[in-house]
Design an enzyme around this catalytic site. Structure first.
Site, PDB file in Angstrom:
ATOM      1  N   TYR A 145       5.087   3.658   8.605  1.00 53.00           N
ATOM      2  CA  TYR A 145       3.855   2.988   9.052  1.00 53.00           C
ATOM      3  C   TYR A 145       2.953   2.800   7.848  1.00 53.00           C
ATOM      4  O   TYR A 145       2.772   3.730   7.057  1.00 53.00           O
ATOM      5  CB  TYR A 145       3.148   3.842  10.104  1.00 53.00           C
ATOM      6  N   ASP A 240       3.598   3.851  -0.756  1.00 46.92           N
ATOM      7  CA  ASP A 240       2.446   4.026   0.127  1.00 46.92           C
ATOM      8  C   ASP A 240       2.152   5.533   0.204  1.00 46.92           C
ATOM      9  O   ASP A 240       2.772   6.252   0.975  1.00 46.92           O
ATOM     10  CB  ASP A 240       2.744   3.449   1.515  1.00 46.92           C
ATOM     11  N   LYS A 268      -7.143   8.359   2.912  1.00 47.04           N
ATOM     12  CA  LYS A 268      -7.319   9.704   3.486  1.00 47.04           C
ATOM     13  C   LYS A 268      -8.036  10.659   2.533  1.00 47.04           C
ATOM     14  O   LYS A 268      -9.249  10.613   2.391  1.00 47.04           O
ATOM     15  CB  LYS A 268      -5.955  10.230   3.944  1.00 47.04           C
TER      16      LYS A 268
END
Ligand code: KE4
Length: 432
Positions: A145, A240, A268
């Site tokens: 994802y 990623d 994050k």
């Protein structure tokens, strides 16, 4: 608005005003059933819901809270920044300092652009890769994802080597046809795509440690094999590291595995809990970005001073605390070993995958979980019960079998041992 005494009432009210009652689907507990907790506050390794319950927290806001919640230095940095104003829409010294800090910790990054989410980071990195190469196709992996931009909301057809089909309404066929999907830990599935599409492939994007199908660990030479293929065909390798960056090692997965991407996306942890994303990499690629180059990307709140203050303070603590990652490893290993002992003592089938302080307990009869297909064979119903029983015992796990849990620097041995005991109790209840 009335003060609600329970999360149940709060959720009913929220659903009248917010789609599904949440601002991000995975918070809805739809994967595990039941009513989501409405959080009132959080401190260190604990979250407190509006019903007055305390939980040991392994969601950690889905990754950012590596230091634990409400770290005093981070809170102070935000307060000081806020007192000077919340946004200027103009360059600040903090943004340069943040860029230099990221470069210092992730040496493959020569130049970095701040954005406001991981989705923005991956979306922009893909556009940049396409602009730099003049190519259109992108390869992603089943189960990975990369945020909710159209090009990545693509579910492979049956197996790899297929043009994607939209995994969400609203994604156009044209977009989907530019996304190819391969299988995680299956280098041949990537080779076959390059054999077939070679120099049409602009980029390969991968979670160097998969966290969004639960934790799946890259096997030997898998990442290096992809690196070699991208180099051979002149495609951009995008790691990623929105989740793994500063999580699985100070320098992220690229430091831990020693494989160097052309571009890295971050998020994050670099916001310390405030909305931040970033993408960066080789100078010659990044120089293609406006205003220096022709590839456009922009953002009103990019490099926001409060987010920079929170993120920079977080990164400095991670950089300067020499023993931090060893301490995280010790805590997370204690949890893994304790839960594995529970499974063994109760003769309960299950697999725990862990890299550093990110982990997943899979409910499966398989001996290992090394691929998306393995993940799809897990018993999500058993996970849902385990999640609920853990919650009953004051342990807040990620509310989905297909997510990672996170240990923070604030989790104590007592927290870990309490979690192991709760795990044993939950498994006992599952066995009945
Ligand atoms: P955001 O746009 O949610 O900041 O980041 C998207 C993203 C990109 N890349 C990776 C590897 C990610 O893990 C994420 C976001 N992760 C999910 C949790 N698995 C965020 C939680 C949510 O969607 O609410």
């Amino acid at each position: 608005m009335a003060r609600y005494i329970t999360s149940i009432e709060a959720f009913e009210e929220a659903k009248k005003h917010i789609p599904g009652g949440v601002n991000s689907p995975v918070r809805s507990f739809k994967n595990v059933g039941g009513n989501p907790l409405f959080i009132a506050s959080a401190k260190a390794a604990k979250v407190y819901d509006i019903d007055g319950n305390e939980y040991i927290d392994f969601v950690g806001s889905w990754g950012p809270m590596i230091l634990g919640h409400s770290h005093p230095d981070v809170i102070l940095a935000i307060q000081k920044a806020a007192a000077k104003g919340t946004s200027y829409g103009a360059p600040t010294l903090l943004e340069t300092e943040m860029a230099m800090q990221i470069k210092k910790m992730v040496p493959s990054i020569d130049s970095v652009r701040m954005v406001n989410s991981g989705t923005e980071a991956t979306m922009s990195a893909l556009r940049l890769a396409r602009g730099y190469t003049g190519r259109e196709l992108v390869v992603k992996f089943e189960g990975c994802y990369h945020g909710h931009n159209d090009s990545f909301l693509i579910k492979a057809g049956s197996g790899a080597l297929t043009h994607g089909t939209p995994d969400s309404p609203g994604v156009t066929r044209g977009t989907a046809e530019s996304t190819l999907t391969a299988k995680y830990n299956d280098l041949d599935s990537v080779k076959q795509l390059f054999d077939r599409y070679g120099e049409q492939i602009a980029a390969v994007i991968i979670e160097p440690v998969a966290g969004n199908m639960g934790v799946v660990v890259p096997e030997k030479d898998f990442l290096q094999g992809i690196r070699n293929l991208c180099t051979k065909y002149g495609s951009i390798l995008i790691f990623d590291e929105v989740m793994t960056g500063f999580r699985v090692a100070r320098g992220g997965a690229q430091e831990r595995w020693g494989v160097i991407p052309d571009l890295t996306t971050l998020g994050k942890i670099i916001g310390g809990g405030l909305p931040v994303g970033a993408y960066g990499g080789k100078q010659e690629i990044m120089d293609k970005l406006a205003p220096k180059g022709p590839v456009y990307q922009a953002g009103t709140l990019s490099g926001n001073p409060l987010a920079m203050a929170a993120g920079l303070t977080t990164l400095k603590i991670l950089e300067q605390n020499a023993g931090f990652y060893d301490m995280l490893e010790t805590k997370a290993a204690r949890l893994e070993n304790g839960l594995k002992k529970c499974l063994a003592d109760l003769d309960f089938p299950g697999v725990i995958n862990r890299v550093g302080s990110m982990f997943t307990l899979f409910f499966t009869d398989e001996k290992q979980v090394r691929s998306f297909d393995d993940v799809m064979r897990c018993d999500t119903n058993q996970f849902a019960h385990f999640f609920k029983y853990s919650l009953d015992n004051g342990i807040y796990l990620a509310p989905s079998q297909f997510e990672a849990g996170f240990v923070s620097g604030a989790h104590t041995d007592r927290d870990i041992d309490k979690t192991i005991d709760a795990g044993y109790n939950a498994l006992e209840r599952l066995k009945k």
